[in-house]
Write a protein that holds these residues in place. Structure first.
Motif, PDB file in Angstrom:
ATOM      1  N   ARG A  45       1.149  -1.102   0.175  1.00  0.00           N
ATOM      2  CA  ARG A  45      -0.205  -0.112  -0.051  1.00  0.00           C
ATOM      3  C   ARG A  45       1.100   1.191  -0.062  1.00  0.00           C
ATOM      4  NH1 ARG A  45      -3.525   1.150   5.434  1.00  0.00           N
ATOM      5  NH2 ARG A  45      -4.432  -0.875   4.518  1.00  0.00           N
ATOM      6  N   LEU A  46       1.955   1.217   0.900  1.00  0.00           N
ATOM      7  CA  LEU A  46       2.849   2.383   0.900  1.00  0.00           C
ATOM      8  C   LEU A  46       3.575   2.608  -0.441  1.00  0.00           C
ATOM      9  CD1 LEU A  46       4.662   4.309   2.513  1.00  0.00           C
ATOM     10  CD2 LEU A  46       6.142   2.481   2.843  1.00  0.00           C
ATOM     11  N   GLU A  47       4.110   1.683  -1.057  1.00  0.00           N
ATOM     12  CA  GLU A  47       4.648   1.720  -2.487  1.00  0.00           C
ATOM     13  C   GLU A  47       3.557   2.250  -3.460  1.00  0.00           C
ATOM     14  OE1 GLU A  47       6.137  -2.196  -2.786  1.00  0.00           O
ATOM     15  OE2 GLU A  47       7.740  -1.863  -1.737  1.00  0.00           O
ATOM     16  N   LEU A  48       2.428   1.694  -3.376  1.00  0.00           N
ATOM     17  CA  LEU A  48       1.182   2.133  -4.369  1.00  0.00           C
ATOM     18  C   LEU A  48       0.808   3.608  -4.079  1.00  0.00           C
ATOM     19  CD1 LEU A  48      -1.042   1.663  -6.268  1.00  0.00           C
ATOM     20  CD2 LEU A  48      -2.538   1.079  -4.556  1.00  0.00           C
ATOM     21  N   GLN A  49       1.141   4.028  -3.003  1.00  0.00           N
ATOM     22  CA  GLN A  49       0.686   5.682  -2.693  1.00  0.00           C
ATOM     23  C   GLN A  49       1.963   6.496  -3.403  1.00  0.00           C
ATOM     24  OE1 GLN A  49      -0.101   6.528   1.170  1.00  0.00           O
ATOM     25  NE2 GLN A  49      -2.054   5.239   1.359  1.00  0.00           N
ATOM     26  N   PHE A  50       3.326   6.056  -3.130  1.00  0.00           N
ATOM     27  CA  PHE A  50       4.181   6.600  -3.763  1.00  0.00           C
ATOM     28  C   PHE A  50       4.213   6.619  -5.289  1.00  0.00           C
ATOM     29  CE2 PHE A  50       6.076   6.940   0.404  1.00  0.00           C
ATOM     30  CZ  PHE A  50       6.913   8.135   0.353  1.00  0.00           C
ATOM     31  N   ALA A  51       3.685   5.280  -6.142  1.00  0.00           N
ATOM     32  CA  ALA A  51       3.735   5.571  -7.397  1.00  0.00           C
ATOM     33  C   ALA A  51       2.521   6.772  -7.901  1.00  0.00           C
ATOM     34  CB  ALA A  51       3.128   4.092  -7.694  1.00  0.00           C
ATOM     35  N   PHE A  52       1.512   6.522  -7.211  1.00  0.00           N
ATOM     36  CA  PHE A  52       0.514   7.774  -7.298  1.00  0.00           C
ATOM     37  C   PHE A  52       1.012   9.107  -7.181  1.00  0.00           C
ATOM     38  CE2 PHE A  52      -2.932   4.619  -6.818  1.00  0.00           C
ATOM     39  CZ  PHE A  52      -3.575   4.738  -7.922  1.00  0.00           C
ATOM     40  N   LEU A  53       1.915   9.261  -6.046  1.00  0.00           N
ATOM     41  CA  LEU A  53       2.670  10.444  -5.908  1.00  0.00           C
ATOM     42  C   LEU A  53       3.655  10.832  -7.212  1.00  0.00           C
ATOM     43  CD1 LEU A  53       2.383  12.562  -3.633  1.00  0.00           C
ATOM     44  CD2 LEU A  53       4.655  11.646  -2.750  1.00  0.00           C
ATOM     45  N   SER A  54       4.252   9.913  -7.540  1.00  0.00           N
ATOM     46  CA  SER A  54       5.077  10.038  -8.660  1.00  0.00           C
ATOM     47  C   SER A  54       4.387  10.291  -9.887  1.00  0.00           C
ATOM     48  CB  SER A  54       5.888   8.918  -9.107  1.00  0.00           C
ATOM     49  OG  SER A  54       6.918   8.691  -7.929  1.00  0.00           O
ATOM     50  N   ALA A  55       3.278   9.631 -10.475  1.00  0.00           N
ATOM     51  CA  ALA A  55       2.577  10.121 -11.259  1.00  0.00           C
ATOM     52  C   ALA A  55       1.799  11.506 -11.427  1.00  0.00           C
ATOM     53  CB  ALA A  55       1.380   9.167 -11.449  1.00  0.00           C
TER      54      ALA A  55
END
Length: 797
Positions: free
Chosen positions: A13-23
């Motif tokens: 979940r943490l890595e998904l949130q940072f992926a959204f942040l990068s996008a």
């Protein structure tokens, strides 16, 4: 094993949130000029990194490869910093590209705490860079999700780091062959520590991490928004005209010379060019039309064709080109002598917002008259065209808003007639309006003669012939409208001749030019007008929108008043001997009247509010616009000086170029420097204070969550007889604590309820042993004895 699964779920979940942040960081950069491709690249990199690196674990960039990739990205992007020719926007686009490339390299690595922190930093840098050259509403809309996702991701990162560092421990306690369910919270030298059993630690970790993330969203989001807003308003911005330029292939604005294929390129761009508000003066209500709205930009009289390298190049030119034409203030309103004539036209006030253009020409609805604010607007009455007063300024010309009145409407329709002012009757050069080379465009004369010969001889007036020729081009099935600019020119053949005789396919410029040649072949003076034709109406904001794709060309034929039919009534204009008649031969299929829908209208309205009250707001507009609102005039009078000085400072800062703004070495104003440092200091101080509050309250929040877990009631047992026993005891207010095993519960109540030991023993044998849940006489007897004991105590009470 269950705890490990939950920890993996939390990290994913943490890595998904940072992926959204990068996008989201890439999407912010895409709101600038010419950087839309960065959004596609950033979103693809974020999705690829999460799916194949974080989730499926199929790929991972080694540290050495990451260093090589970052170095290559830096070398590739610094090329725009070499030489003075690339100063300004290209340099900032290169910085944005470098941020996205480095962020891509980070997304392709396995996500350690350091990598995730770097991703957060790069997202913040992308916000800063985007604030320099972005004024689109998407910037403002993306600040909120970035704040929410960023706050949640940073808090969850701290929680995961706490777990992985060993400060949150899971331990098993086995007593008497039973699994104990207990929690404990202790404070050591290194911070808080939690001990939990496998049965409940997994769910607790998941719940506590979610609670911490929600808390961070409520606290960090305002700080992120404050910082982003400070950078948006304080950092030096590009000049207004540069920011407003569209990124498409069109050459915006109209000049005194327009090539035949030029409008075709303009119409492939959907950028907004004009926003038009029509207000009926008597009722002060929005005025809505029942058909198209025409806005004239330039009038062109001369048609010329040149052969360059075997390829014919055609263009229309204004007779004013190269001449010093007298431009005057807008005329006064014409008022007919007969009061009854005023019933046949509507007095409408027009407010036009013209975006930045490469040409000084403005756009009008003729006939017009002075009304409202039009200080920087002048007109040429022989062509009924508006222009900026100061044309010596270097292009591009800035965004401008102006008002005028018009009598061109009646019952929702725009009149096709325009009076020729009396003083221009003798000055009109009819030779320019009748120039037609029959040898280069013979099809125009032959087709016009064919159409006219089919008309009744008694009905061949100038008006009747002009309308018939218009209908011929717009309705004849042999002609087809297209924006395809790939037609192969025929060597030595005039483009209009090729359109009429061979291709019979083209856009509005071809249709208007062909009609002009056909009219001139019949000795009817005419000229071509270029501007915009639109039917796009925002029903929420009550305004019309003209986009570059709405660019249009039509014809004005000069008709003698004696040639006009008796049933045609022209009011709201002076009576003259000649009138211009608007003719539009372009087929109706060229204009797609699409219903944009409420969502599109709401977004369009929001974008206009963003540009008017955020991007374009300055001291003058604040005082003239907001001060007119009801209830604000008194407050404005007392604070006018302060507001003017504050907004003038912000306007000066944001109006600077990238190398000449408030933060540049050339900026020497102490007041601007102090204001910049003060705004940045306040924003950063709020961010630091918010983070400190979160770090201070995080242990207390964790303790509260653990205490709530300790006070929770355990789940109802699946075995019915034991659940019935607990229900009986609950009648007396006796309940098993969350951290209490069945054996511990039985030991606590054994002196008062001896039958409970039989039920507990049977429960443990079935729950953890090999016995089946079958009817047992001893168990049933024990449950009856427990019920009797509870009834006795309850009755005694």
């Amino acid at each position: 094993m269950k705890d490990q699964s939950v920890q993996t779920s939390i990290r994913l979940r943490l890595e998904l949130q940072f992926a959204f942040l990068s996008a989201a960081g890439g999407l912010v950069l895409a709101s600038g000029q010419g950087t839309e491709w960065l959004a596609v690249f950033a979103v693809f990199a974020a999705a690829f990194g999460f799916v194949f690196v974080d989730w499926l674990r199929l790929f991972e960039l080694p540290p050495l490869g990451a260093y090589i990739g970052m170095g290559a990205a830096a070398i590739y992007c610094v090329r725009d910093f070499w030489g003075p020719q690339n100063e300004g926007t290209p340099q900032m686009v290169s910085v944005a590209l470098l941020l996205v490339l480095v962020q891509t390299v980070l997304m392709l690595q396995r996500k350690s705490r350091r990598i995730l922190e770097q991703l957060a930093v790069f997202c913040l840098l992308e916000l800063i860079v985007a604030a320099i050259f972005s004024d689109a509403i998407s910037f403002g809309l993306l600040i909120l999700p970035i704040g929410v996702i960023g706050g949640s991701a940073l808090c969850l990162l701290g929680w995961v780091a706490l777990i992985e560092s060993g400060e949150v421990n899971e331990s098993q306690h086995v007593a008497s062959g039973q699994f104990a369910s207990r929690y404990s919270l202790s404070h050591g030298d290194e911070g808080p520590k939690i001990e939990a059993t496998p049965e409940h630690s997994a769910g607790s970790l998941l719940r506590m991490s979610s609670a911490c993330a929600r808390y961070a969203v409520l606290t960090l989001t305002p700080a992120v928004i404050v910082v982003a807003a400070a950078f948006f308003y304080v950092l030096p911005r590009k000049v207004e005209a540069e920011r407003a330029q569209p990124s498409g292939p069109a050459l915006t604005g109209f000049d005194d010379e327009i090539r035949l294929e030029q409008l075709g390129r303009v119409m492939q761009n959907s950028t907004r060019a004009l926003m038009i508000k029509l207000t009926e003066i008597e009722s002060n209500q929005p005025y809505e039309l029942s058909d198209s709205l025409y806005l004239r930009g330039k009038v062109l009289e001369k048609y010329q064709t040149e052969i360059k390298r075997g390829r014919p190049v055609s263009k229309w030119t204004s007779v004013e080109k190269g001449l010093k034409v007298s431009r005057r203030p807008l005329p006064r309103q014409f008022r007919p002598r007969s009061v009854s004539d005023r019933k046949f036209y509507d007095s409408v006030q027009v407010e036009v917002t013209c975006e930045s253009m490469n040409r000084p020409a403005l756009f009008a609805i003729a006939p017009y008259y002075a009304s409202g604010s039009a200080k920087e607007v002048v007109h040429t009455d022989r062509s009924w065209c508006l222009s900026r007063e100061f044309e010596m300024d270097p292009p591009p010309f800035p965004r401008v808003r102006y008002r005028f009145g018009t009598t061109a409407f009646f019952r929702g329709s725009q009149t096709p007639w325009l009076a020729v002012p009396g003083r221009w009757m003798d000055l009109l050069n009819y030779s320019d309006l009748l120039i037609y080379d029959r040898s280069t465009v013979p099809s125009a004369a032959s087709l016009a003669a064919e159409v006219v010969s089919a008309m009744p001889k008694e009905n061949r007036s100038q008006y009747a012939k002009a309308k018939q020729l218009e209908a011929f081009l717009s309705r004849d099935p042999r002609f087809r409208y297209t924006l395809d600019l790939n037609a192969v020119p025929q060597e030595g053949v005039d483009p209009i001749e090729q359109f009429l005789a061979t291709d019979r396919r083209g856009h509005c410029q071809y249709y208007a030019s062909a009609l002009a040649m056909m009219l001139r072949s019949q000795s009817i003076p005419c000229r071509v007008v270029v501007g915009y034709r639109t039917e796009e109406y925002n029903s929420i904001g009550k305004y019309y929108v003209a986009r570059q794709q709405h660019a249009h060309a039509w014809v004005e034929a000069l008709i003698e008043s004696s040639e006009i039919p008796d049933n045609v009534v022209i009011v709201g204009q002076p009576n003259t001997h000649r009138y211009w008649l608007r003719l539009d031969p372009t087929p109706g299929a060229s204009f797609e009247d699409e219903d944009a829908g409420s969502v599109s209208e709401i977004f369009g309205l929001a974008n206009n509010l963003w540009e008017d009250y955020v991007v374009e707001m300055n001291a003058e507009r604040q005082n003239s616009g907001l001060g007119e609102a009801s209830g604000l005039k008194d407050a404005q009078a007392s604070s006018q000086g302060f507001v003017e000085s504050l907004y003038s400072i912000i306007t000066e800062i944001r109006a600077g170029r990238l190398r000449g703004g408030a933060l540049s070495p050339n900026a020497t104003s102490p007041l601007r420097t102090i204001s910049i440092l003060l705004a940045c200091g306040i924003a950063l101080a709020l961010l630091v204070v918010t983070i400190l509050i979160v770090l201070r309250l995080l242990p207390r929040l964790m303790q509260q969550r653990v205490q709530q877990s300790l006070e929770s009631v355990p789940a109802v047992p699946a075995l019915k007889f034991y659940a019935d026993a607990l229900d009986q005891l609950a009648r007396l207010g006796i309940e098993r604590r969350f951290d209490e095993t069945p054996s511990e519960f039985e030991s606590r109540l054994a002196p008062d309820f001896p039958s409970l030991s039989v039920l507990t023993d049977r429960f443990l044998r079935i729950r953890f042993g090999s016995d089946e849940d079958t009817t047992d006489e001893a168990g049933s007897q024990a449950l009856r004895e427990l019920t009797v004991a509870v009834d006795s105590i309850a009755n005694h009470r």
